[in-house]
Design a protein around this motif. Sequence first.
Motif, PDB file in Angstrom:
ATOM      1  N   MET A  15       0.832  -1.204   0.000  1.00 61.41           N
ATOM      2  CA  MET A  15       0.000   0.000   0.000  1.00 61.41           C
ATOM      3  C   MET A  15       0.870   1.258   0.000  1.00 61.41           C
ATOM      4  O   MET A  15       0.573   2.222  -0.717  1.00 61.41           O
ATOM      5  CB  MET A  15      -0.949  -0.002   1.194  1.00 61.41           C
ATOM      6  CG  MET A  15      -2.053  -1.020   1.051  1.00 61.41           C
ATOM      7  SD  MET A  15      -3.161  -1.014   2.450  1.00 61.41           S
ATOM      8  CE  MET A  15      -4.614  -0.366   1.660  1.00 61.41           C
ATOM      9  N   LEU A  16       1.939   1.243   0.775  1.00 63.66           N
ATOM     10  CA  LEU A  16       2.833   2.396   0.789  1.00 63.66           C
ATOM     11  C   LEU A  16       3.547   2.566  -0.547  1.00 63.66           C
ATOM     12  O   LEU A  16       3.769   3.694  -0.992  1.00 63.66           O
ATOM     13  CB  LEU A  16       3.844   2.281   1.931  1.00 63.66           C
ATOM     14  CG  LEU A  16       3.357   2.915   3.226  1.00 63.66           C
ATOM     15  CD1 LEU A  16       4.165   2.429   4.412  1.00 63.66           C
ATOM     16  CD2 LEU A  16       3.398   4.418   3.145  1.00 63.66           C
ATOM     17  N   GLU A  17       3.893   1.483  -1.201  1.00 60.18           N
ATOM     18  CA  GLU A  17       4.519   1.575  -2.522  1.00 60.18           C
ATOM     19  C   GLU A  17       3.566   2.226  -3.523  1.00 60.18           C
ATOM     20  O   GLU A  17       3.963   3.094  -4.297  1.00 60.18           O
ATOM     21  CB  GLU A  17       4.922   0.190  -3.027  1.00 60.18           C
ATOM     22  CG  GLU A  17       6.123  -0.390  -2.330  1.00 60.18           C
ATOM     23  CD  GLU A  17       6.393  -1.836  -2.715  1.00 60.18           C
ATOM     24  OE1 GLU A  17       5.718  -2.377  -3.641  1.00 60.18           O
ATOM     25  OE2 GLU A  17       7.275  -2.441  -2.089  1.00 60.18           O
ATOM     26  N   ILE A  18       2.304   1.808  -3.510  1.00 61.35           N
ATOM     27  CA  ILE A  18       1.300   2.375  -4.414  1.00 61.35           C
ATOM     28  C   ILE A  18       1.140   3.866  -4.146  1.00 61.35           C
ATOM     29  O   ILE A  18       1.151   4.695  -5.063  1.00 61.35           O
ATOM     30  CB  ILE A  18      -0.050   1.640  -4.257  1.00 61.35           C
ATOM     31  CG1 ILE A  18       0.059   0.209  -4.780  1.00 61.35           C
ATOM     32  CG2 ILE A  18      -1.184   2.399  -4.961  1.00 61.35           C
ATOM     33  CD1 ILE A  18      -1.112  -0.684  -4.398  1.00 61.35           C
ATOM     34  N   TYR A  19       0.986   4.217  -2.876  1.00 59.57           N
ATOM     35  CA  TYR A  19       0.768   5.613  -2.486  1.00 59.57           C
ATOM     36  C   TYR A  19       1.976   6.486  -2.831  1.00 59.57           C
ATOM     37  O   TYR A  19       1.840   7.555  -3.416  1.00 59.57           O
ATOM     38  CB  TYR A  19       0.468   5.688  -0.991  1.00 59.57           C
ATOM     39  CG  TYR A  19       0.351   7.093  -0.484  1.00 59.57           C
ATOM     40  CD1 TYR A  19      -0.813   7.825  -0.668  1.00 59.57           C
ATOM     41  CD2 TYR A  19       1.410   7.704   0.180  1.00 59.57           C
ATOM     42  CE1 TYR A  19      -0.926   9.117  -0.212  1.00 59.57           C
ATOM     43  CE2 TYR A  19       1.311   9.001   0.643  1.00 59.57           C
ATOM     44  CZ  TYR A  19       0.140   9.708   0.444  1.00 59.57           C
ATOM     45  OH  TYR A  19       0.038  10.992   0.890  1.00 59.57           O
ATOM     46  N   CYS A  20       3.159   6.029  -2.469  1.00 57.52           N
ATOM     47  CA  CYS A  20       4.365   6.831  -2.659  1.00 57.52           C
ATOM     48  C   CYS A  20       4.653   7.044  -4.143  1.00 57.52           C
ATOM     49  O   CYS A  20       5.017   8.138  -4.562  1.00 57.52           O
ATOM     50  CB  CYS A  20       5.555   6.174  -1.964  1.00 57.52           C
ATOM     51  SG  CYS A  20       7.041   7.204  -1.965  1.00 57.52           S
ATOM     52  N   ARG A  21       4.486   6.007  -4.934  1.00 56.44           N
ATOM     53  CA  ARG A  21       4.732   6.131  -6.374  1.00 56.44           C
ATOM     54  C   ARG A  21       3.821   7.192  -6.981  1.00 56.44           C
ATOM     55  O   ARG A  21       4.248   8.016  -7.781  1.00 56.44           O
ATOM     56  CB  ARG A  21       4.519   4.791  -7.055  1.00 56.44           C
ATOM     57  CG  ARG A  21       4.945   4.802  -8.509  1.00 56.44           C
ATOM     58  CD  ARG A  21       4.873   3.434  -9.151  1.00 56.44           C
ATOM     59  NE  ARG A  21       5.712   2.486  -8.434  1.00 56.44           N
ATOM     60  CZ  ARG A  21       5.345   1.243  -8.132  1.00 56.44           C
ATOM     61  NH1 ARG A  21       4.161   0.790  -8.480  1.00 56.44           N
ATOM     62  NH2 ARG A  21       6.156   0.438  -7.495  1.00 56.44           N
ATOM     63  N   ALA A  22       2.557   7.206  -6.568  1.00 53.96           N
ATOM     64  CA  ALA A  22       1.597   8.157  -7.128  1.00 53.96           C
ATOM     65  C   ALA A  22       1.752   9.561  -6.551  1.00 53.96           C
ATOM     66  O   ALA A  22       1.607  10.546  -7.278  1.00 53.96           O
ATOM     67  CB  ALA A  22       0.176   7.658  -6.876  1.00 53.96           C
ATOM     68  N   SER A  23       2.059   9.657  -5.271  1.00 54.20           N
ATOM     69  CA  SER A  23       2.083  10.960  -4.603  1.00 54.20           C
ATOM     70  C   SER A  23       3.444  11.637  -4.602  1.00 54.20           C
ATOM     71  O   SER A  23       3.532  12.860  -4.629  1.00 54.20           O
ATOM     72  CB  SER A  23       1.616  10.814  -3.159  1.00 54.20           C
ATOM     73  OG  SER A  23       0.311  10.317  -3.125  1.00 54.20           O
TER      74      SER A  23
END
Length: 97
Positions: A15-23
């Motif tokens: 979840m953090l990978e998804i969030y960080c990549r996008a944000s």
Amino acid sequence: MKRSYRAELETLEKMLEIYCRASHGGRPLCAGCRELLAYSLERLRLCPRHPKPACKDCTVHCYAPAMRERIREVMRYAGPRLALRHPLLALRHLLGF
């Protein structure tokens, strides 16, 4: 059903990978997201509840208010996207395994 520590850890990392990549364009995680991951892993490791409930359902909030808001932001963004990118992991998370 009991969630395994390993499953919680894997879900949180994805979840953090998804969030960080996008944000933040993070690949790997940016410093802020690495800090949040380390903090979350420590909270998970020290959780006094066994089996561990979902944090939103817990009577004891072990996250500091600022960190709780940061992880909520990650969950709100990455939760729906987890099902598209990691469907088995998302299903396991929803079913509580």
